[in-house]
Design a protein around this motif. Structure first.
Motif, PDB file in Angstrom:
ATOM      1  N   MET A  37      13.400   9.664  13.347  1.00  0.00           N
ATOM      2  CA  MET A  37      12.201  10.000  12.579  1.00  0.00           C
ATOM      3  C   MET A  37      12.018   8.932  11.506  1.00  0.00           C
ATOM      4  O   MET A  37      12.945   8.652  10.752  1.00  0.00           O
ATOM      5  N   PHE A  38      10.843   8.335  11.480  1.00  0.00           N
ATOM      6  CA  PHE A  38      10.506   7.391  10.418  1.00  0.00           C
ATOM      7  C   PHE A  38       9.606   8.090   9.414  1.00  0.00           C
ATOM      8  O   PHE A  38       8.623   8.719   9.799  1.00  0.00           O
ATOM      9  N   ASN A  39       9.937   7.964   8.132  1.00  0.00           N
ATOM     10  CA  ASN A  39       9.089   8.433   7.030  1.00  0.00           C
ATOM     11  C   ASN A  39       8.820   7.209   6.177  1.00  0.00           C
ATOM     12  O   ASN A  39       9.753   6.676   5.575  1.00  0.00           O
ATOM     13  N   SER A  40       7.578   6.761   6.129  1.00  0.00           N
ATOM     14  CA  SER A  40       7.351   5.492   5.446  1.00  0.00           C
ATOM     15  C   SER A  40       5.990   5.412   4.779  1.00  0.00           C
ATOM     16  O   SER A  40       4.996   5.885   5.316  1.00  0.00           O
ATOM     17  N   PRO A  41       5.958   4.746   3.616  1.00  0.00           N
ATOM     18  CA  PRO A  41       4.671   4.449   2.998  1.00  0.00           C
ATOM     19  C   PRO A  41       4.033   3.243   3.681  1.00  0.00           C
ATOM     20  O   PRO A  41       4.629   2.628   4.572  1.00  0.00           O
ATOM     21  N   GLU A  42       2.852   2.929   3.240  1.00  0.00           N
ATOM     22  CA  GLU A  42       2.130   1.750   3.715  1.00  0.00           C
ATOM     23  C   GLU A  42       2.093   0.742   2.577  1.00  0.00           C
ATOM     24  O   GLU A  42       1.727   1.085   1.458  1.00  0.00           O
ATOM     25  N   TYR A  43       2.513  -0.479   2.858  1.00  0.00           N
ATOM     26  CA  TYR A  43       2.431  -1.563   1.876  1.00  0.00           C
ATOM     27  C   TYR A  43       1.499  -2.625   2.432  1.00  0.00           C
ATOM     28  O   TYR A  43       1.730  -3.142   3.525  1.00  0.00           O
ATOM     29  N   ASN A  44       0.457  -2.951   1.692  1.00  0.00           N
ATOM     30  CA  ASN A  44      -0.461  -4.018   2.081  1.00  0.00           C
ATOM     31  C   ASN A  44      -0.968  -3.859   3.521  1.00  0.00           C
ATOM     32  O   ASN A  44      -0.960  -4.807   4.302  1.00  0.00           O
ATOM     33  N   PHE A  45      -1.363  -2.639   3.860  1.00  0.00           N
ATOM     34  CA  PHE A  45      -1.913  -2.303   5.181  1.00  0.00           C
ATOM     35  C   PHE A  45      -0.887  -2.407   6.300  1.00  0.00           C
ATOM     36  O   PHE A  45      -1.245  -2.531   7.465  1.00  0.00           O
ATOM     37  N   SER A  46       0.398  -2.347   5.998  1.00  0.00           N
ATOM     38  CA  SER A  46       1.405  -2.489   7.044  1.00  0.00           C
ATOM     39  C   SER A  46       2.696  -1.786   6.634  1.00  0.00           C
ATOM     40  O   SER A  46       2.725  -1.010   5.682  1.00  0.00           O
ATOM     41  N   MET A  47       3.772  -2.098   7.370  1.00  0.00           N
ATOM     42  CA  MET A  47       5.093  -1.557   7.068  1.00  0.00           C
ATOM     43  C   MET A  47       5.654  -2.210   5.811  1.00  0.00           C
ATOM     44  O   MET A  47       5.389  -3.389   5.563  1.00  0.00           O
ATOM     45  N   PRO A  48       6.463  -1.482   5.056  1.00  0.00           N
ATOM     46  CA  PRO A  48       7.184  -2.123   3.958  1.00  0.00           C
ATOM     47  C   PRO A  48       8.091  -3.227   4.507  1.00  0.00           C
ATOM     48  O   PRO A  48       8.655  -3.107   5.605  1.00  0.00           O
ATOM     49  N   VAL A  96       6.944   9.612  13.795  1.00  0.00           N
ATOM     50  CA  VAL A  96       6.541   8.896  12.591  1.00  0.00           C
ATOM     51  C   VAL A  96       5.776   9.830  11.665  1.00  0.00           C
ATOM     52  O   VAL A  96       4.927  10.607  12.108  1.00  0.00           O
ATOM     53  N   GLN A  97       6.086   9.719  10.380  1.00  0.00           N
ATOM     54  CA  GLN A  97       5.356  10.425   9.334  1.00  0.00           C
ATOM     55  C   GLN A  97       5.109   9.439   8.200  1.00  0.00           C
ATOM     56  O   GLN A  97       5.942   8.569   7.946  1.00  0.00           O
ATOM     57  N   SER A  98       3.976   9.591   7.529  1.00  0.00           N
ATOM     58  CA  SER A  98       3.716   8.728   6.379  1.00  0.00           C
ATOM     59  C   SER A  98       2.999   9.511   5.292  1.00  0.00           C
ATOM     60  O   SER A  98       2.204  10.403   5.573  1.00  0.00           O
ATOM     61  N   ALA A  99       3.336   9.163   4.070  1.00  0.00           N
ATOM     62  CA  ALA A  99       2.686   9.750   2.899  1.00  0.00           C
ATOM     63  C   ALA A  99       2.236   8.602   2.002  1.00  0.00           C
ATOM     64  O   ALA A  99       2.989   7.656   1.770  1.00  0.00           O
TER      65      ALA A  99
END
Length: 191
Positions: free
Chosen positions: A78-89, A114-117
């Motif tokens: 499970m990936f939990n990730s924000p978005e940095y500059n329109f992409s992955m950190p 995948v989950q993102s906040a």
């Protein structure tokens, strides 16, 4: 085998201790079906920037091998990730790049969710697009739906307690975790 315990590692794309994505990741255990056992993956914050010269002269760093072994041993990721500059950190992308270079690349055939906040209204959708493209290249199998995009996350997660306060979001995450457990079973090798 629907009653077997499924071991899933969670990779948080943010290195920040008070990250909303870490809060969501930490909440998953309480929302998962009983047969889905979630644990945090070994950290990637100290990985050197990927450089083939390092790999060629020193080999794969032990911290990278530890994460690769955890991915390989897990039934799903499970990936939990924000978005940095329109992409992955950058740190998450670097970790994926390193792990992809390990012998018998461990993402191949691995069920992924995948989950993102994010505080923006899209909730990290562009990050998910790029992460999914990387997983396609690595031959992972990604759960397509339900998708979890937690937009305006500061209004749905209590930063002081780390609890998800928006019940609709809780419901969507619960649905995705149940679907992920079924997906892992569906993708399991038959013997």
């Amino acid at each position: 085998m629907p009653d077997r315990t499924l071991h899933v590692i969670c990779i948080c794309g943010s290195l920040r201790k008070a990250s909303y994505n870490r809060m969501v990741m930490n909440a998953l255990t309480g929302l998962a079906p009983p047969n889905l056992h979630l644990t945090e993956a070994p950290p990637f914050g100290d990985f050197p920037l990927y450089n083939f010269d390092i790999q060629e002269t020193s080999g794969v760093p032990p911290a990278v091998q530890k994460l690769a072994d955890a991915v390989r041993a897990a039934d799903g990721v499970m990936f939990n990730s924000p978005e940095y500059n329109f992409s992955m950190p950058g740190g998450l992308k670097n970790a994926i790049d390193w792990v992809s270079r390990v012998k018998n690349q461990p993402f191949a055939g691995k069920p992924i969710a995948v989950q993102s906040a994010a505080n923006g209204t899209l909730g990290g959708g562009r990050m998910q697009y790029d992460l999914r493209r990387s997983m396609i290249f690595l031959d992972a199998v990604t759960l397509n739906k339900p998708e979890i995009f937690i937009g305006n996350c500061s209004q749905k997660i209590d930063a002081a307690t780390g609890k998800i306060t928006d019940q609709q979001t809780v419901g969507f995450i619960t649905q995705q975790l149940a679907a992920f457990a079924k997906f892992i079973e569906l993708m399991a090798p038959r013997g």
